[in-house]
Design a protein around this motif. Structure first.
Motif, PDB file in Angstrom:
ATOM      1  N   ARG B 186     110.244  59.794 -47.260  1.00  0.00           N
ATOM      2  CA  ARG B 186     110.875  58.477 -47.166  1.00  0.00           C
ATOM      3  C   ARG B 186     112.296  58.542 -47.689  1.00  0.00           C
ATOM      4  O   ARG B 186     112.739  59.562 -48.191  1.00  0.00           O
ATOM      5  N   ARG B 187     113.008  57.415 -47.596  1.00  0.00           N
ATOM      6  CA  ARG B 187     114.291  57.311 -48.271  1.00  0.00           C
ATOM      7  C   ARG B 187     114.042  57.460 -49.766  1.00  0.00           C
ATOM      8  O   ARG B 187     113.040  56.959 -50.279  1.00  0.00           O
ATOM      9  N   GLY B 188     114.934  58.130 -50.446  1.00  0.00           N
ATOM     10  CA  GLY B 188     114.731  58.378 -51.869  1.00  0.00           C
ATOM     11  C   GLY B 188     115.121  57.180 -52.702  1.00  0.00           C
ATOM     12  O   GLY B 188     116.252  57.080 -53.179  1.00  0.00           O
ATOM     13  N   GLN B 189     114.203  56.252 -52.850  1.00  0.00           N
ATOM     14  CA  GLN B 189     114.488  55.077 -53.676  1.00  0.00           C
ATOM     15  C   GLN B 189     113.442  54.979 -54.770  1.00  0.00           C
ATOM     16  O   GLN B 189     112.263  55.275 -54.540  1.00  0.00           O
ATOM     17  N   PRO B 190     113.869  54.577 -55.958  1.00  0.00           N
ATOM     18  CA  PRO B 190     112.926  54.559 -57.077  1.00  0.00           C
ATOM     19  C   PRO B 190     111.837  53.505 -56.903  1.00  0.00           C
ATOM     20  O   PRO B 190     112.019  52.517 -56.199  1.00  0.00           O
ATOM     21  N   ARG B 191     110.715  53.770 -57.547  1.00  0.00           N
ATOM     22  CA  ARG B 191     109.582  52.851 -57.487  1.00  0.00           C
ATOM     23  C   ARG B 191     109.535  52.008 -58.756  1.00  0.00           C
ATOM     24  O   ARG B 191     109.995  52.438 -59.808  1.00  0.00           O
ATOM     25  N   LEU B 192     108.925  50.857 -58.610  1.00  0.00           N
ATOM     26  CA  LEU B 192     108.677  50.022 -59.778  1.00  0.00           C
ATOM     27  C   LEU B 192     107.644  50.714 -60.660  1.00  0.00           C
ATOM     28  O   LEU B 192     106.649  51.233 -60.175  1.00  0.00           O
ATOM     29  N   LYS B 193     107.922  50.729 -61.971  1.00  0.00           N
ATOM     30  CA  LYS B 193     106.962  51.307 -62.910  1.00  0.00           C
ATOM     31  C   LYS B 193     106.570  50.236 -63.924  1.00  0.00           C
ATOM     32  O   LYS B 193     107.466  49.535 -64.406  1.00  0.00           O
ATOM     33  N   PRO B 194     105.326  50.113 -64.347  1.00  0.00           N
ATOM     34  CA  PRO B 194     104.178  50.872 -63.888  1.00  0.00           C
ATOM     35  C   PRO B 194     103.758  50.456 -62.460  1.00  0.00           C
ATOM     36  O   PRO B 194     104.214  49.418 -62.008  1.00  0.00           O
ATOM     37  N   PRO B 195     102.886  51.246 -61.843  1.00  0.00           N
ATOM     38  CA  PRO B 195     102.196  52.418 -62.385  1.00  0.00           C
ATOM     39  C   PRO B 195     103.131  53.623 -62.477  1.00  0.00           C
ATOM     40  O   PRO B 195     103.976  53.823 -61.615  1.00  0.00           O
ATOM     41  N   PHE B 196     102.982  54.374 -63.543  1.00  0.00           N
ATOM     42  CA  PHE B 196     103.757  55.581 -63.723  1.00  0.00           C
ATOM     43  C   PHE B 196     103.162  56.705 -62.869  1.00  0.00           C
ATOM     44  O   PHE B 196     101.985  56.638 -62.484  1.00  0.00           O
ATOM     45  N   PRO B 197     103.973  57.725 -62.612  1.00  0.00           N
ATOM     46  CA  PRO B 197     103.462  58.826 -61.785  1.00  0.00           C
ATOM     47  C   PRO B 197     102.182  59.454 -62.333  1.00  0.00           C
ATOM     48  O   PRO B 197     101.364  59.939 -61.554  1.00  0.00           O
ATOM     49  N   ALA B 198     102.007  59.432 -63.633  1.00  0.00           N
ATOM     50  CA  ALA B 198     100.790  60.014 -64.198  1.00  0.00           C
ATOM     51  C   ALA B 198      99.549  59.334 -63.639  1.00  0.00           C
ATOM     52  O   ALA B 198      98.492  59.949 -63.514  1.00  0.00           O
ATOM     53  N   VAL B 199      99.695  58.062 -63.289  1.00  0.00           N
ATOM     54  CA  VAL B 199      98.557  57.313 -62.761  1.00  0.00           C
ATOM     55  C   VAL B 199      98.587  57.280 -61.232  1.00  0.00           C
ATOM     56  O   VAL B 199      97.586  57.546 -60.578  1.00  0.00           O
ATOM     57  N   ALA B 200      99.743  56.953 -60.683  1.00  0.00           N
ATOM     58  CA  ALA B 200      99.880  56.883 -59.223  1.00  0.00           C
ATOM     59  C   ALA B 200     101.227  57.483 -58.849  1.00  0.00           C
ATOM     60  O   ALA B 200     102.235  56.788 -58.834  1.00  0.00           O
ATOM     61  N   GLY B 201     101.240  58.770 -58.587  1.00  0.00           N
ATOM     62  CA  GLY B 201     102.484  59.470 -58.274  1.00  0.00           C
ATOM     63  C   GLY B 201     102.553  59.871 -56.830  1.00  0.00           C
ATOM     64  O   GLY B 201     102.547  59.017 -55.933  1.00  0.00           O
ATOM     65  N   LEU B 202     102.562  61.182 -56.585  1.00  0.00           N
ATOM     66  CA  LEU B 202     102.621  61.671 -55.202  1.00  0.00           C
ATOM     67  C   LEU B 202     101.361  61.248 -54.455  1.00  0.00           C
ATOM     68  O   LEU B 202     100.240  61.486 -54.921  1.00  0.00           O
ATOM     69  N   TYR B 203     101.544  60.645 -53.292  1.00  0.00           N
ATOM     70  CA  TYR B 203     100.437  60.101 -52.495  1.00  0.00           C
ATOM     71  C   TYR B 203      99.544  59.189 -53.345  1.00  0.00           C
ATOM     72  O   TYR B 203      98.315  59.146 -53.171  1.00  0.00           O
ATOM     73  N   ALA B 204     100.183  58.516 -54.312  1.00  0.00           N
ATOM     74  CA  ALA B 204      99.483  57.587 -55.205  1.00  0.00           C
ATOM     75  C   ALA B 204      98.380  58.258 -56.021  1.00  0.00           C
ATOM     76  O   ALA B 204      97.438  57.602 -56.459  1.00  0.00           O
ATOM     77  N   ARG B 205      98.512  59.553 -56.205  1.00  0.00           N
ATOM     78  CA  ARG B 205      97.545  60.293 -57.018  1.00  0.00           C
ATOM     79  C   ARG B 205      98.196  60.665 -58.358  1.00  0.00           C
ATOM     80  O   ARG B 205      99.416  60.718 -58.468  1.00  0.00           O
ATOM     81  N   PRO B 206      97.380  60.954 -59.371  1.00  0.00           N
ATOM     82  CA  PRO B 206      97.940  61.342 -60.668  1.00  0.00           C
ATOM     83  C   PRO B 206      98.871  62.550 -60.519  1.00  0.00           C
ATOM     84  O   PRO B 206      98.491  63.563 -59.932  1.00  0.00           O
ATOM     85  N   THR B 207     100.077  62.417 -61.070  1.00  0.00           N
ATOM     86  CA  THR B 207     101.114  63.415 -60.832  1.00  0.00           C
ATOM     87  C   THR B 207     101.946  63.622 -62.096  1.00  0.00           C
ATOM     88  O   THR B 207     102.289  62.663 -62.777  1.00  0.00           O
ATOM     89  N   VAL B 208     102.241  64.870 -62.378  1.00  0.00           N
ATOM     90  CA  VAL B 208     103.193  65.200 -63.433  1.00  0.00           C
ATOM     91  C   VAL B 208     104.490  65.632 -62.771  1.00  0.00           C
ATOM     92  O   VAL B 208     104.480  66.496 -61.896  1.00  0.00           O
ATOM     93  N   VAL B 209     105.593  65.001 -63.161  1.00  0.00           N
ATOM     94  CA  VAL B 209     106.912  65.425 -62.681  1.00  0.00           C
ATOM     95  C   VAL B 209     107.670  65.986 -63.880  1.00  0.00           C
ATOM     96  O   VAL B 209     107.865  65.277 -64.871  1.00  0.00           O
ATOM     97  N   ASN B 210     108.046  67.243 -63.809  1.00  0.00           N
ATOM     98  CA  ASN B 210     108.764  67.881 -64.912  1.00  0.00           C
ATOM     99  C   ASN B 210     110.001  68.602 -64.402  1.00  0.00           C
ATOM    100  O   ASN B 210     110.027  69.088 -63.271  1.00  0.00           O
ATOM    101  N   ASN B 211     110.983  68.701 -65.275  1.00  0.00           N
ATOM    102  CA  ASN B 211     112.210  69.433 -64.974  1.00  0.00           C
ATOM    103  C   ASN B 211     111.961  70.941 -64.943  1.00  0.00           C
ATOM    104  O   ASN B 211     111.045  71.450 -65.601  1.00  0.00           O
ATOM    105  N   VAL B 212     112.788  71.654 -64.225  1.00  0.00           N
ATOM    106  CA  VAL B 212     112.690  73.111 -64.092  1.00  0.00           C
ATOM    107  C   VAL B 212     112.658  73.812 -65.458  1.00  0.00           C
ATOM    108  O   VAL B 212     111.777  74.643 -65.729  1.00  0.00           O
ATOM    109  N   GLU B 213     113.626  73.481 -66.298  1.00  0.00           N
ATOM    110  CA  GLU B 213     113.740  74.196 -67.576  1.00  0.00           C
ATOM    111  C   GLU B 213     112.540  73.893 -68.480  1.00  0.00           C
ATOM    112  O   GLU B 213     112.097  74.767 -69.233  1.00  0.00           O
TER     113      GLU B 213
END
Lengths: 297, 437
Positions: B186-213
């Motif tokens: 999709r267009r890269g636009q931020p989502r309203l939080k909550p729910p946070f990605p930990a609860v509903a992230g990628l494909y609305a499934r629990p997701t951890v997003v972390n930086n490379v380093e």
């Protein structure tokens, strides 16, 4: 498809040009086969849209109307949905791109370190401004935003390969060589810069075998580690872990593409955005939300 | 000099084939994974919490805690998504890390995925660094071939696939929920939080997003222990990080050091501000962090100390500007950037950055209006904390901090263009070769 179809664009910046000209059957077959490989990388097909748009650019040189239709067909989206995404991202071109995108970083740090002067002089030298292409179709000049190489400022990117520590003169030589059809070598990258279409294919996730070319790190990246070695500085040690050698990558892997691991796109049902996993009565191993309509459908 | 460099992630970048799996394995590579697969996943989460590792992508949220927010397994998929969309102006640490030593990230992802119960992880790398993308694709291939990815990893019964995904040029996709939307096509636009990605992230499934380093720091922690990591750095900002010096400094580059090192120490290592010039202003962590001046040379570069002085540690992107630089010009260019990259979803950011750009442009040209400085502050006040995501907040940082420290330059901008006050040719890297007109 060498005919000049001569269609007027609907609007000079819409992606819906050249829609009347369909892909040749062999091109379409190849695109369709590639698209299937891309879609298979993701649990849900729509995730393939960004790489598919890169794939379209690898064939057409920009996002064409027929490319938009192709993506929409592959993913079960409307052309409006695809266009909405294509127009959001700056790497997707709305009009024919040159063989080489020359991007001069003019974000604050590079601009002050000389990027502004580089852009101005190269722009005058080529006779084109930002997002414009030379008449010979070789070069599209752009101002680019910070490209994560600030310690090498001022930076110029050619088809998204790094040319570090540039000057107005070095960049003018660079563009002259590109226009003359000579190979140019990035500071940190493969042995030569590939064409816009070739690089677009890489960005679609298809390896071009050049990963092992070029340096691991440029001079600036190494300053800290070199200084530490000179000074004898090291990180604290814990129990010394023994060094062990493992097997090299197999020949198949050396030659292979990305499609492995057996993950296939299944468009598995997902949660609703406001639903918490575990809310539903899920005890059959199915993903949460399996009972609800798939929201993208 | 009391603080010394601690090369860990940068340790073998000078190897001629630094990016290969063989080089990585010669440097302790994949020993942490073997150790991790013998542990209980919950112990790995606890270990990461105990290490004190905080997100290296700017916000500094404790990494182990983020993992711990995932709800209990429900039988459905859970995802790890690595944010490799490094685009913050001044930030240039993940890009050289992934180019020189991508296996740190891959091993970190396997360990993290095992810890959180993920079987399909993603790297979202910005599309404008194509050779880095090649190196990541190759690193994943090599890891599959060696049995570190795929089915039944090292005989543990644990399965993991990694997909490396190239973005297409949008700063906003560094915001974690915009990144997820983008990864969903999709267009890269931020989502309203909550729910946070930990609860509903990628494909609305629990997701951890972390930086490379952050993820790349996991293998050294697992291998050497949480205490080893926590003993570096300061009490609340533990461990090491890559500090990126750029701009008017003699030897710009990447310097890996414990958190809490000061700019004075780093500048000494980097040969100081370029010869014959002095420090005027700098960013501690990219353009979205309020600028500092020469009064802040001794501020320990850890999360708390930098915050106490009114800025943010961010991504440790230390952009150094000397006295030849116009603050108004620098800020105006950053403002152009935010206006260009604002995704348009929320009004304060979309309209606010547009207005800021108009005012900064006329100030830059010496055509400021009476009251423009107050108007800038007022607009910033109406963006900060009211925008949908941190992009809007970030857009205000350079403006308000520059007015705070260099108000007189904004006043001069009512009548004199920046290039008359600060001739640009004096600032460039090739200043010597520029002939006076």
């Amino acid at each position: 498809m060498t005919t000049d179809h001569g269609l007027e664009p609907l609007h000079h910046q819409t992606p819906l040009q050249a829609s009347e000209e369909p892909y040749a059957p062999d091109v379409l077959d190849q695109l369709t086969a590639d698209a299937a490989l891309i879609i298979a990388r993701y649990p849900q097909a729509r995730s393939a849209l960004l790489p598919l748009l890169h794939l379209v650019q690898s064939v057409d040189g920009y996002v064409t109307g027929r490319g938009v239709h192709f993506c929409a067909d592959q993913l079960g989206l409307t052309t409006a949905e695809v266009s909405g995404v294509a127009t959001f991202y700056t790497q997707y071109k709305r009009h024919p791109n040159g063989d080489y995108t020359v991007g001069v970083c003019t974000n604050t740090l590079c601009a002050i370190m000389g990027g502004d002067q580089i852009f101005d002089e190269v722009s005058e030298h080529l006779g084109v401004g930002h997002d414009e292409t030379t008449e010979d179709g070789r070069i599209t000049l752009e101002r680019v935003e910070c490209n994560a190489a600030c310690d090498f400022a001022p930076v110029v990117m050619v088809n998204w390969e790094f040319f570090d520590h540039q000057t107005p003169d070095s960049t003018k030589v660079l563009v002259d060589r590109l226009r003359a059809g000579e190979d140019v070598t990035p500071t940190r990258g493969p042995s030569r810069v590939c064409s816009f279409k070739q690089v677009s294919r890489v960005l679609a996730g298809f390896h071009d075998g050049l990963a092992d070319e070029g340096v691991g790190a440029g001079e600036a990246s190494l300053r800290g580690v070199r200084l530490a070695k000179e000074q004898g500085w090291t990180a604290p040690s814990s129990s010394t872990a023994s060094v062990q050698h493992d097997t090299e990558a197999s020949p198949e892997a050396q030659a292979g593409g990305m499609e492995r691991g057996g993950y296939g796109s299944v468009n598995a049902p997902t949660n609703e955005p406001d639903e918490k996993p575990g809310d539903g009565e899920i005890n059959d191993g199915r993903p949460a939300g399996a009972q609800t309509e798939e929201k993208d459908a | 000099m009391s603080t010394v460099l601690t090369p860990i992630l940068t340790k073998f970048w000078d190897h001629p084939q630094s990016w290969t799996l063989a080089t990585y394995e010669d440097n302790e590579g994949y020993q942490a994974l073997r150790a991790a697969l013998d542990k209980d996943p919950a112990d790995l989460v606890a270990m990461t919490k105990d290490s004190g590792l905080r997100g290296r992508g700017g916000a500094g949220f404790p990494t182990g805690l983020k993992w711990g927010f995932l709800p209990p397994p429900d039988g459905g998929p859970r995802y790890l998504v690595v944010n490799a969309d490094e685009s913050e102006p001044g930030t240039c640490k993940d890009t050289p890390l992934m180019m020189a030593a991508p296996q740190f990230l891959i091993e970190g992802m396997i360990i993290t995925s095992y810890a959180i119960g993920c079987h399909h992880a993603f790297i979202y790398v910005r599309g404008e660094i194509v050779h880095v993308y090649r190196r990541l694709l190759r690193a994943v291939e090599e890891a599959y071939a060696a049995g570190y990815l795929g089915k039944d990893i090292l005989g543990s019964g644990f399965d993991l696939d990694i997909t490396v995904h190239a973005g297409a040029g949008a700063y906003i996709c560094g915001e974690e929920t915009a990144l997820l939307d983008s990864l969903e096509g999709r267009r890269g636009q931020p989502r309203l939080k909550p729910p946070f990605p930990a609860v509903a992230g990628l494909y609305a499934r629990p997701t951890v997003v972390n930086n490379v380093e952050s993820i790349a720091s996991v293998p050294p922690i697992v291998l050497h222990g949480a205490d080893w990591f926590a003993d570096m750095g300061t009490e609340k900002s533990q461990g090491f990080g890559i500090f990126s010096l750029s701009g008017h400094v003699t030897r710009p580059g990447q310097y890996e050091a414990p958190l809490g090192i000061t700019l004075r120490e780093l500048l000494e290592m980097a040969g100081g501000v370029r010869d014959g010039h002095r420090l005027k202003f700098w960013t501690p962590g990219g353009s979205s962090t309020p600028i500092f001046t020469d009064a802040h040379l001794d501020v320990p570069l850890d999360f708390e100390s930098v915050a106490k002085e009114g800025s943010m540690l961010g991504t440790r992107a230390l952009q150094i500007f000397d006295e030849t630089t116009s603050v108004v010009h620098a800020v105006s260019r950053w403002t152009d950037f935010y206006a260009h990259e604002s995704c348009g979803k929320c009004t304060p950011c979309r309209e606010g950055t547009f207005w800021l750009k108009q005012i900064m442009t006329r100030l830059e040209n010496g055509q400021g209006h009476e009251g423009d400085i107050e108007k800038l502050d007022d607009i910033c006040d109406n963006i900060l904390g009211r925008a949908f995501c941190a992009l809007g907040d970030g857009a205000t940082s350079p403006v308000t901090s520059a007015i705070q420290y260099f108000r007189e330059e904004f006043e001069q901008a009512m009548h004199t263009p920046w290039y008359e006050l600060f001739p640009p040719e004096r600032s460039t890297l090739f200043a010597k070769e520029s002939q006076p007109a």
